[in-house]
Design an enzyme around this catalytic site. Structure first.
Site, PDB file in Angstrom:
ATOM      1  N   ASN A 117      65.952 -28.584  71.546  1.00 16.52           N
ATOM      2  CA  ASN A 117      64.869 -29.568  71.681  1.00 16.52           C
ATOM      3  C   ASN A 117      63.803 -29.345  70.626  1.00 16.52           C
ATOM      4  O   ASN A 117      63.530 -28.224  70.220  1.00 16.52           O
ATOM      5  CB  ASN A 117      64.286 -29.538  73.100  1.00 16.52           C
ATOM      6  CG  ASN A 117      63.102 -28.595  73.212  1.00 16.52           C
ATOM      7  OD1 ASN A 117      61.979 -28.948  72.881  1.00 16.52           O
ATOM      8  ND2 ASN A 117      63.365 -27.364  73.649  1.00 16.52           N
ATOM      9  N   PHE A 121      55.613 -30.956  72.532  1.00 17.89           N
ATOM     10  CA  PHE A 121      54.528 -31.079  73.524  1.00 17.89           C
ATOM     11  C   PHE A 121      54.108 -32.533  73.770  1.00 17.89           C
ATOM     12  O   PHE A 121      52.913 -32.878  73.696  1.00 17.89           O
ATOM     13  CB  PHE A 121      53.278 -30.285  73.097  1.00 17.89           C
ATOM     14  CG  PHE A 121      53.409 -28.791  73.146  1.00 17.89           C
ATOM     15  CD1 PHE A 121      54.168 -28.169  74.109  1.00 17.89           C
ATOM     16  CD2 PHE A 121      52.739 -27.995  72.220  1.00 17.89           C
ATOM     17  CE1 PHE A 121      54.274 -26.781  74.160  1.00 17.89           C
ATOM     18  CE2 PHE A 121      52.835 -26.608  72.260  1.00 17.89           C
ATOM     19  CZ  PHE A 121      53.604 -26.017  73.226  1.00 17.89           C
ATOM     20  N   SER A 186      56.288 -21.858  71.302  1.00 21.88           N
ATOM     21  CA  SER A 186      57.149 -23.019  71.082  1.00 21.88           C
ATOM     22  C   SER A 186      57.399 -23.176  69.594  1.00 21.88           C
ATOM     23  O   SER A 186      56.467 -23.107  68.794  1.00 21.88           O
ATOM     24  CB  SER A 186      56.490 -24.279  71.627  1.00 21.88           C
ATOM     25  OG  SER A 186      57.163 -25.405  71.100  1.00 21.88           O
ATOM     26  N   ASN A 188      58.155 -25.857  68.147  1.00 18.76           N
ATOM     27  CA  ASN A 188      58.085 -27.274  67.773  1.00 18.76           C
ATOM     28  C   ASN A 188      56.696 -27.802  67.435  1.00 18.76           C
ATOM     29  O   ASN A 188      56.523 -28.991  67.202  1.00 18.76           O
ATOM     30  CB  ASN A 188      58.694 -28.119  68.896  1.00 18.76           C
ATOM     31  CG  ASN A 188      60.139 -27.734  69.120  1.00 18.76           C
ATOM     32  OD1 ASN A 188      60.887 -27.570  68.163  1.00 18.76           O
ATOM     33  ND2 ASN A 188      60.521 -27.542  70.370  1.00 18.76           N
ATOM     34  N   THR A 189      55.701 -26.931  67.430  1.00 22.53           N
ATOM     35  CA  THR A 189      54.377 -27.311  66.911  1.00 22.53           C
ATOM     36  C   THR A 189      54.157 -26.456  65.673  1.00 22.53           C
ATOM     37  O   THR A 189      54.218 -25.218  65.764  1.00 22.53           O
ATOM     38  CB  THR A 189      53.279 -27.043  67.969  1.00 22.53           C
ATOM     39  OG1 THR A 189      53.519 -27.903  69.076  1.00 22.53           O
ATOM     40  CG2 THR A 189      51.882 -27.318  67.428  1.00 22.53           C
ATOM     41  N   LYS A 224      53.543 -16.403  77.118  1.00 22.11           N
ATOM     42  CA  LYS A 224      54.987 -16.654  76.949  1.00 22.11           C
ATOM     43  C   LYS A 224      55.377 -16.330  75.514  1.00 22.11           C
ATOM     44  O   LYS A 224      54.775 -16.838  74.570  1.00 22.11           O
ATOM     45  CB  LYS A 224      55.296 -18.117  77.266  1.00 22.11           C
ATOM     46  CG  LYS A 224      56.794 -18.426  77.237  1.00 22.11           C
ATOM     47  CD  LYS A 224      57.072 -19.716  77.950  1.00 22.11           C
ATOM     48  CE  LYS A 224      58.532 -20.094  77.929  1.00 22.11           C
ATOM     49  NZ  LYS A 224      58.795 -21.331  78.658  1.00 22.11           N
ATOM     50  N   ASN A 253      60.770 -18.005  75.473  1.00 26.85           N
ATOM     51  CA  ASN A 253      60.887 -19.403  75.083  1.00 26.85           C
ATOM     52  C   ASN A 253      62.241 -19.607  74.385  1.00 26.85           C
ATOM     53  O   ASN A 253      63.083 -18.719  74.397  1.00 26.85           O
ATOM     54  CB  ASN A 253      59.718 -19.749  74.135  1.00 26.85           C
ATOM     55  CG  ASN A 253      59.251 -21.183  74.323  1.00 26.85           C
ATOM     56  OD1 ASN A 253      60.092 -22.085  74.366  1.00 26.85           O
ATOM     57  ND2 ASN A 253      57.958 -21.400  74.427  1.00 26.85           N
TER      58      ASN A 253
HETATM   59  C1  LIG Z   1      63.418 -30.028  76.640  1.00 31.52           C
HETATM   60  C2  LIG Z   1      62.691 -28.726  76.773  1.00 31.52           C
HETATM   61  C3  LIG Z   1      61.292 -28.720  76.768  1.00 31.52           C
HETATM   62  C4  LIG Z   1      60.592 -27.522  76.878  1.00 31.52           C
HETATM   63  N1  LIG Z   1      59.232 -27.546  76.894  1.00 31.52           N
HETATM   64  C5  LIG Z   1      58.540 -26.379  77.026  1.00 31.52           C
HETATM   65  C6  LIG Z   1      57.119 -26.371  77.070  1.00 31.52           C
HETATM   66  O1  LIG Z   1      56.473 -27.422  77.024  1.00 31.52           O
HETATM   67  N2  LIG Z   1      56.494 -25.178  77.171  1.00 31.52           N
HETATM   68  C7  LIG Z   1      57.192 -23.990  77.240  1.00 31.52           C
HETATM   69  O2  LIG Z   1      56.588 -22.909  77.333  1.00 31.52           O
HETATM   70  N3  LIG Z   1      58.535 -23.975  77.234  1.00 31.52           N
HETATM   71  C8  LIG Z   1      59.218 -25.128  77.126  1.00 31.52           C
HETATM   72  N4  LIG Z   1      60.586 -25.105  77.112  1.00 31.52           N
HETATM   73  C9  LIG Z   1      61.290 -23.798  77.189  1.00 31.52           C
HETATM   74  C10 LIG Z   1      61.744 -23.468  78.617  1.00 31.52           C
HETATM   75  O3  LIG Z   1      60.647 -23.360  79.497  1.00 31.52           O
HETATM   76  C11 LIG Z   1      62.546 -22.141  78.624  1.00 31.52           C
HETATM   77  O4  LIG Z   1      61.700 -21.095  78.204  1.00 31.52           O
HETATM   78  C12 LIG Z   1      63.758 -22.176  77.704  1.00 31.52           C
HETATM   79  O5  LIG Z   1      64.390 -23.436  77.744  1.00 31.52           O
HETATM   80  C13 LIG Z   1      64.778 -21.088  78.065  1.00 31.52           C
HETATM   81  O6  LIG Z   1      65.255 -21.263  79.381  1.00 31.52           O
HETATM   82  P1  LIG Z   1      66.687 -21.971  79.707  1.00 31.52           P
HETATM   83  O7  LIG Z   1      67.712 -21.288  78.853  1.00 31.52           O
HETATM   84  O8  LIG Z   1      66.861 -21.796  81.177  1.00 31.52           O
HETATM   85  O9  LIG Z   1      66.530 -23.395  79.313  1.00 31.52           O
HETATM   86  C14 LIG Z   1      61.310 -26.296  76.993  1.00 31.52           C
HETATM   87  C15 LIG Z   1      62.710 -26.326  77.021  1.00 31.52           C
HETATM   88  C16 LIG Z   1      63.405 -27.509  76.913  1.00 31.52           C
HETATM   89  C17 LIG Z   1      64.914 -27.478  76.930  1.00 31.52           C
END
Ligand SMILES: Cc1cc2nc3c(=O)[nH]c(=O)nc-3n(C[C@H](O)[C@H](O)[C@H](O)COP(=O)(O)O)c2cc1C
Length: 357
Positions: A117, A121, A186, A188-189, A224, A253
């Site tokens: 992804n 944000f 993140s 992505n910023t 995080k 993350n």
């Molecule tokens: C579509 C998407 C959006 C996410 N948005 C955020 C976010 O806004 N803030 C954040 O700290 N992590 C965000 N994450 C990261 C997740 O909270 C998590 O840390 C990461 O996906 C690893 O866990 P998983 O393997 O269970 O997905 C996002 C993940 C995905 C897939």
């Protein structure tokens, strides 16, 4: 039900664009969240048995939560409890409303049980989220489990003003969150991950503490971290933990790294910029948890997240030192019973009826 999801529902859903399906699911959950009878029904199918845990002064009905990014708009707050989660982390929320990156920005890597992804944000801003949360509260729909709020930096804010930006969101949302997560990881910023640097992070945490000083009850603040940090960089953050009275660390993350692959389809998907989550992240995120737990001698609570699909994955994180765990990608691949399946599996393990991993 897991079988039904994997063999019939998931193949149908995976025919559609991933963000469209996410938005559709959130609309359904948000509709259900406003109707107690529907939440009761969901709870009947998907609810978890209790497996209480205490961490950073809060009591969690079970250690399995929904990770940040799933409910960025706080649209379905009461639904997470109905789906068997022991806590939720809403957001990421930024001070300024922002649309996020251009679409498409969410990709499934189905052969590897992963997602990429680069959402960036997308959210309506801290004040709009505060307004939404006050409506959930006024409607008597506040969940019984702890509610975390994930704070990110607005894209329009220059890096040197980051502390003020986080503090503004924190102030607006303080009455609603039971705990807060400072997301400096993140991918992505642009440049956000530079805020993991000790001095920059210190400035943010000092600004948040200054806001918290005006309230009688102090709320736990966690940071995080990215899975791509070196252990040295993690240790720098851990030094701040005592100094700034951090309540814990969320690890981790998404990663900017990609697994090797010779399959052209996978190479094409892995070339998409953004953060990778799911199965390929599991091992690295567990390594980071183990390292943090070792360095802090288990004294600093850790929320383990990254590649959790079942009870064995969750147990691996707990055995490495996590007090709580979260899922995101696992929910997409395993379906809505994931929390119940994990909690049931953890209950068996905690009674010693299943071998530890
Ligand atoms: C579509 C998407 C959006 C996410 N948005 C955020 C976010 O806004 N803030 C954040 O700290 N992590 C965000 N994450 C990261 C997740 O909270 C998590 O840390 C990461 O996906 C690893 O866990 P998983 O393997 O269970 O997905 C996002 C993940 C995905 C897939």
């Amino acid at each position: 039900m897991g079988w039904l999801y994997r063999n019939f529902i998931r193949p149908a859903l995976f025919q559609q664009d991933s963000e469209q399906i996410h938005d559709w699911t959130m609309r359904v959950l948000s509709m259900a969240a406003r109707r107690p009878a529907l939440c009761d029904l969901l709870n009947g199918f998907f609810g978890s048995p209790p497996l209480p845990v205490e961490a950073f002064g809060l009591r969690f009905p079970s250690p399995v939560g929904i990770a940040a990014g799933m409910d960025k708009y706080a649209a379905a707050l009461p639904a997470w409890e109905a789906l068997g989660f022991g806590f939720c982390e809403l957001g990421g929320v930024t001070w300024h409303p922002q649309p996020g990156n251009p679409k498409p920005r969410l990709f499934r890597v189905a052969p590897n049980d992963a997602l990429i992804n680069r959402m960036g944000f997308n959210n309506p801003g801290a004040e709009a989220i505060a307004e939404r949360l006050s409506r959930w509260r006024a409607a008597g729909r506040w969940p019984n489990h702890p509610v975390g709020i994930n704070l990110g930096q607005s894209k329009v804010t220059p890096l040197e003003k980051a502390a003020e930006d986080y503090a503004n969101s924190f102030r607006a949302l303080y009455p609603f969150g039971d705990f807060f997560v400072v997301n400096v990881s993140s991918p992505n910023t642009p440049n956000l991950r530079q805020l993991q640097d000790k001095a920059a992070l210190d400035e943010i945490l000092v600004a948040l503490r200054e806001v918290a000083r005006h309230y009688s009850a102090e709320k736990p603040i966690l940071v995080k971290v990215a899975p791509d940090l070196s252990f040295q960089a993690i240790d720098d953050i851990l030094e701040l933990a005592t100094q700034c009275q951090l309540a814990g660390i969320v690890a981790t993350n998404t990663t900017i790294l990609r697994p090797q692959s010779s399959a052209p389809e996978l190479q094409r998907l892995y070339a998409e910029p953004g953060g990778l989550s799911g199965r390929p992240l599991r091992e690295r995120s567990t390594e980071i948890i183990r390292h943090i737990s070792k360095q802090t001698r288990g004294a600093l609570p850790i929320i383990g997240v990254g590649g959790i699909f079942d009870a064995a994955d969750a147990w691996e994180k707990i055995a490495a030192g996590a007090s709580l765990v979260q899922v995101y990608t696992g929910m997409i691949y395993r379906g809505p019973r994931i929390a119940r399946e994990i909690v049931n599996g953890l209950k068996l393990r905690s009674r010693g009826r299943a071998p530890a991993v």
